[in-house]
Design an enzyme around this catalytic site. Structure first.
Site, PDB file in Angstrom:
ATOM      1  N   CYS A  72      43.348  37.349 -81.345  1.00  0.00           N
ATOM      2  CA  CYS A  72      43.597  38.150 -82.533  1.00  0.00           C
ATOM      3  C   CYS A  72      45.102  38.336 -82.737  1.00  0.00           C
ATOM      4  O   CYS A  72      45.855  38.429 -81.775  1.00  0.00           O
ATOM      5  CB  CYS A  72      42.965  39.541 -82.496  1.00  0.00           C
ATOM      6  SG  CYS A  72      41.195  39.508 -82.323  1.00  0.00           S
ATOM      7  N   ARG A  98      46.303  32.274 -82.468  1.00  0.00           N
ATOM      8  CA  ARG A  98      45.726  33.255 -81.536  1.00  0.00           C
ATOM      9  C   ARG A  98      44.261  33.548 -81.828  1.00  0.00           C
ATOM     10  O   ARG A  98      43.575  34.179 -81.035  1.00  0.00           O
ATOM     11  CB  ARG A  98      46.509  34.571 -81.593  1.00  0.00           C
ATOM     12  CG  ARG A  98      47.950  34.418 -81.171  1.00  0.00           C
ATOM     13  CD  ARG A  98      48.679  35.711 -81.388  1.00  0.00           C
ATOM     14  NE  ARG A  98      48.326  36.690 -80.378  1.00  0.00           N
ATOM     15  CZ  ARG A  98      49.056  36.937 -79.309  1.00  0.00           C
ATOM     16  NH1 ARG A  98      50.160  36.284 -79.116  1.00  0.00           N
ATOM     17  NH2 ARG A  98      48.683  37.829 -78.431  1.00  0.00           N
ATOM     18  N   GLY A 127      42.112  43.684 -79.266  1.00  0.00           N
ATOM     19  CA  GLY A 127      41.690  44.196 -77.967  1.00  0.00           C
ATOM     20  C   GLY A 127      40.209  44.533 -77.973  1.00  0.00           C
ATOM     21  O   GLY A 127      39.461  44.027 -78.825  1.00  0.00           O
ATOM     22  N   GLU A 137      43.101  19.787 -64.607  1.00  0.00           N
ATOM     23  CA  GLU A 137      43.798  19.998 -65.873  1.00  0.00           C
ATOM     24  C   GLU A 137      43.365  18.942 -66.908  1.00  0.00           C
ATOM     25  O   GLU A 137      43.135  19.260 -68.072  1.00  0.00           O
ATOM     26  CB  GLU A 137      45.313  19.976 -65.626  1.00  0.00           C
ATOM     27  CG  GLU A 137      46.200  20.107 -66.843  1.00  0.00           C
ATOM     28  CD  GLU A 137      45.969  21.360 -67.676  1.00  0.00           C
ATOM     29  OE1 GLU A 137      45.244  22.267 -67.241  1.00  0.00           O
ATOM     30  OE2 GLU A 137      46.494  21.405 -68.797  1.00  0.00           O
ATOM     31  N   GLU A 189      38.214  21.279 -73.761  1.00  0.00           N
ATOM     32  CA  GLU A 189      38.522  22.271 -74.789  1.00  0.00           C
ATOM     33  C   GLU A 189      38.742  21.675 -76.169  1.00  0.00           C
ATOM     34  O   GLU A 189      38.474  22.334 -77.165  1.00  0.00           O
ATOM     35  CB  GLU A 189      39.651  23.215 -74.380  1.00  0.00           C
ATOM     36  CG  GLU A 189      40.992  22.597 -74.144  1.00  0.00           C
ATOM     37  CD  GLU A 189      42.024  23.610 -73.667  1.00  0.00           C
ATOM     38  OE1 GLU A 189      41.908  24.808 -73.962  1.00  0.00           O
ATOM     39  OE2 GLU A 189      42.980  23.188 -72.994  1.00  0.00           O
ATOM     40  N   HIS A 204      29.762  14.300 -51.449  1.00  0.00           N
ATOM     41  CA  HIS A 204      29.003  15.460 -50.963  1.00  0.00           C
ATOM     42  C   HIS A 204      28.078  16.030 -52.040  1.00  0.00           C
ATOM     43  O   HIS A 204      27.708  17.194 -51.977  1.00  0.00           O
ATOM     44  CB  HIS A 204      29.969  16.525 -50.435  1.00  0.00           C
ATOM     45  CG  HIS A 204      30.760  16.035 -49.253  1.00  0.00           C
ATOM     46  ND1 HIS A 204      30.220  15.903 -48.003  1.00  0.00           N
ATOM     47  CD2 HIS A 204      32.033  15.580 -49.165  1.00  0.00           C
ATOM     48  CE1 HIS A 204      31.137  15.404 -47.176  1.00  0.00           C
ATOM     49  NE2 HIS A 204      32.249  15.202 -47.870  1.00  0.00           N
ATOM     50  N   LYS A 231      44.582  31.182 -78.451  1.00  0.00           N
ATOM     51  CA  LYS A 231      45.729  30.802 -77.632  1.00  0.00           C
ATOM     52  C   LYS A 231      45.954  31.770 -76.476  1.00  0.00           C
ATOM     53  O   LYS A 231      46.245  31.362 -75.364  1.00  0.00           O
ATOM     54  CB  LYS A 231      46.971  30.744 -78.527  1.00  0.00           C
ATOM     55  CG  LYS A 231      48.243  30.327 -77.806  1.00  0.00           C
ATOM     56  CD  LYS A 231      48.183  28.879 -77.393  1.00  0.00           C
ATOM     57  CE  LYS A 231      49.369  28.476 -76.541  1.00  0.00           C
ATOM     58  NZ  LYS A 231      49.066  27.267 -75.767  1.00  0.00           N
TER      59      LYS A 231
HETATM   60  O1  M6R Z   1      48.926  32.410 -71.458  1.00  0.00           O
HETATM   61  P1  M6R Z   1      48.275  32.028 -70.155  1.00  0.00           P
HETATM   62  O2  M6R Z   1      48.977  30.904 -69.474  1.00  0.00           O
HETATM   63  O3  M6R Z   1      48.100  33.198 -69.236  1.00  0.00           O
HETATM   64  O4  M6R Z   1      46.837  31.497 -70.568  1.00  0.00           O
HETATM   65  C1  M6R Z   1      45.898  31.123 -69.608  1.00  0.00           C
HETATM   66  C2  M6R Z   1      44.768  30.346 -70.216  1.00  0.00           C
HETATM   67  O5  M6R Z   1      44.113  31.104 -71.185  1.00  0.00           O
HETATM   68  C3  M6R Z   1      45.254  29.045 -70.869  1.00  0.00           C
HETATM   69  O6  M6R Z   1      45.954  28.263 -69.963  1.00  0.00           O
HETATM   70  C4  M6R Z   1      44.047  28.232 -71.416  1.00  0.00           C
HETATM   71  O7  M6R Z   1      43.259  27.805 -70.353  1.00  0.00           O
HETATM   72  C5  M6R Z   1      44.526  27.063 -72.270  1.00  0.00           C
HETATM   73  N1  M6R Z   1      43.751  26.982 -73.466  1.00  0.00           N
HETATM   74  C6  M6R Z   1      44.404  25.750 -71.605  1.00  0.00           C
HETATM   75  O8  M6R Z   1      44.803  24.695 -72.417  1.00  0.00           O
END
Ligand code: M6R
Length: 602
Positions: free
Chosen positions: A2, A27, A101, A478, A485, A501, A597
């Site tokens: 948000c 966001r 929030g 990663e 995503e 395993h 984000k």
């Molecule tokens: O802002 P942050 O690095 O704390 O965010 C952590 C995760 O939300 C962030 O890395 C998320 O996994 C990304 N979308 C990955 O590409």
């Protein structure tokens, strides 16, 4: 998670709000809305989905020429589905609120307000705020008293902007757990609000990054803080450095290409021939430290896992890594000979921030590795090391990760030198390798074209395994996360040696194995693991500088003399690969479904 904006002033309020929301849209983009107030009349516009839908709606409406003030919101849904009814701003009888929030006790509050005759139309937690405000306003006939009484009743994390016909010249604001910035605009009698500084750059030079528990009321007469004495103003860059796509198709693509340059900024003034320097740290930091604990989420967690290999290998310090949301509730045993490191692009991720607060409360020294200066984590941690990646807009994190790993690698060497756990020659070799990172991250035409061409073969199938060993295991995690995503395909990152395993039972031609096969680290071991999968008919795409005859597809990387340089080169391949698959599937690369984000709720 948000984004909220607010404006009081003489400029065209609707434009300021929409421009601000554009900066925050990454966001959350489930819905967007604005409320505009002019002479006790409030006009509200809301639209489902992206901000462009709201803009279109506003274009086709009869907007008044000017408004005195307004508030706006772009939503990532937590309570209640993404619908127009659930979009902010939320209305009571005569007031509107935007909120970032979660109000944890909203059910109790709603019950109570229902019993007083209030009517609710949305499924959100937010709506209780505006009803609670009106409940108190009806009692006290005093907006400030009503707002303060409201705040006292709210539990959870929130930043709030509230406007009301009962006090038509004011915006009430409060921050508790979610970020909020108040700014004095460049023009006379102008006040701006935003949940991060991007919308404010160029419009004002003086801001207050509100601390938790801070709030007040703003009007064109000025800003009155409830706890005035504790407020401190800081400056904001005046030049607009808004991230633009600069000819790239997506922010993600631009950010992948940018990595080679931004890591040079990350290293600037920090690496020398025989040493690493961090002006932000104090040499005595490591005194009495026997252990390092890293805590983070998502991509930042993967950077942390990578670092754990480097801290143990180079600095010879015991290192463990925790997912922040797990760490918080496991009743961890913490002792103050542990250095607590959190990693976060945004510096606002709720779970990581709370983990950091927990560690501090237990007396641990703390460092945050972060991309956003003045974010909550940089203000809470004892030491903040900025990654200097510049604004990252793609929801799929790319340059934040590479810069985090560079910082953590430098930090491992910094500790290694302090602890004398590394000889001069090895330190020099490591520093030499660090200097090569920008060229390892360069995107070449041939690699990009190859990933583009290969991507069309990997659109279907029943899943992906990204496999690697040592630091290439977190890199595999990663790679899988990036693909998941933005392509919505099922992918898992796995330690290559662990496949036999269990997971190898899934192997067949429809199982795609993306094998990370560096030359400089455990090549023979990973080769055997990939052979085992190939013998069971999994389709193999090998990424390696050494040709591998069993691979169905092969993405060649350059021969390098350090495994970390191979790490960065492969990182770029994985990022491009997932992006090209997402493009072929017709997905929105920069704003993948269901994501936001910055995750400022737990
Ligand atoms: O802002 P942050 O690095 O704390 O965010 C952590 C995760 O939300 C962030 O890395 C998320 O996994 C990304 N979308 C990955 O590409």
């Amino acid at each position: 998670m948000c984004g909220i904006v607010g404006y009081i002033g003489k400029q065209k309020t609707v434009d300021i709000l929409l421009d601000g929301l554009k900066e925050l849209e990454y966001r959350g983009y489930d819905s967007a809305g604005i409320a505009l107030l002019n002479c006790e009349k409030i006009s509200v516009y809301k639209a489902l989905g992206k901000l462009s839908n709201l803009e279109e709606k506003i274009q086709h409406s009869n907007l008044c020429a000017s408004y005195d003030l307004g508030i706006g919101h772009t939503r990532w849904a937590t309570h209640g589905k993404p619908t127009e009814l659930n979009a902010h701003p939320h209305l009571g009888e005569y007031s509107y609120v935007v909120h970032n929030g979660i109000i944890e006790n909203y059910k109790e509050l709603k019950e109570e307000l229902l019993s007083h005759g209030h009517k609710f139309v949305s499924q959100t937690d937010t709506e209780v705020i505006v009803h609670l405000f009106e409940y108190y306003q009806n009692q006290f006939n005093d907006c400030t008293q009503a707002f303060q009484s409201t705040i006292k009743r709210l539990e959870g994390a929130y930043s709030i902007l509230l406007i009301s016909k009962a006090c038509p010249h004011s915006i009430y604001f409060f921050k508790h757990g979610s970020p909020l910035i108040v700014a004095r605009g460049n023009n006379e009698n102008e006040v701006l609000f935003a949940s991060s500084d991007a919308p404010l750059i160029g419009l004002c030079s003086e801001v207050v990054y509100l601390e938790d528990g801070f709030g007040g009321v703003a009007s064109k007469e000025g800003i009155v803080f409830f706890n005035e004495a504790l407020v401190s103003w800081s400056s904001l860059p005046t030049s607009k450095q808004f991230a633009q796509k600069e000819g790239f198709r997506f922010f993600m693509e631009k950010e992948i290409y940018e990595q080679s340059n931004v890591v040079s900024d990350t290293m600037l003034g920090r690496i020398f021939d025989n040493s690493i320097a961090f002006d932000e740290l104090n040499a005595s930091l490591m005194e009495g430290i026997r252990e390092i604990k890293i805590c983070a989420c998502g991509t930042s967690y993967h950077a942390g896992l990578t670092a754990s290999y480097l801290f143990e290998r180079l600095a010879k310090v015991k290192c463990s890594v925790e997912i922040a949301s797990e760490f918080r509730y496991k009743e961890p045993l913490l002792s103050n000979d542990t250095l607590f490191i959190v990693i976060s692009q945004s510096g606002e991720t709720a779970d990581t921030l709370e983990a950091l607060k927990m560690a501090k409360k237990n007396g641990l020294k703390s460092i945050v590795v972060c991309n956003v200066d003045n974010s909550s984590m940089t203000r809470v941690a004892d030491y903040a090391i900025l990654t200097r990646a510049g604004i990252e807009k793609g929801v799929a994190s790319t340059k934040a990760f590479s810069t985090q790993v560079v910082v953590l690698w430098m930090l491992a060497l910094y500790f290694a030198k302090y602890k004398k756990s590394i000889d001069t020659q090895t330190l020099q070799n490591e520093i030499h390798a660090l200097r090569e990172v920008p060229s390892a991250l360069l995107v070449t035409n041939s690699v990009h074209e190859r990933t583009k061409r290969l991507s069309k073969r990997y659109l279907h199938g029943h899943g992906f395994f990204f496999i690697g060993r040592d630091v290439f295991f977190p890199l595999a995690l990663e790679g899988a996360l990036k693909l998941k995503e933005i392509s919505y395909l099922h992918a898992e990152g796995y330690p290559a040696g662990e496949m036999k395993h269990g997971p190898i039972a899934l192997a067949d031609p429809e199982l795609f194995t993306i094998a990370l096969m560096p030359q400089n680290l455990l090549y023979d071991k990973i080769k055997s693991n990939v052979e085992e999968l190939s013998a069971r008919d999994s389709t193999i795409c090998a990424i390696s500088p050494l040709s591998f005859e069993l691979a169905d597809d092969f993405i060649p990387t350059n021969l390098k003399n350090h495994y970390m340089l191979e790490f960065f080169e492969m990182l770029v391949v994985l990022q491009l690969f997932s992006m090209e698959i997402s493009v072929r599937l017709g997905n929105d690369v920069d704003m993948p479904r269901n994501l936001a984000k910055s995750v400022t709720v737990e």
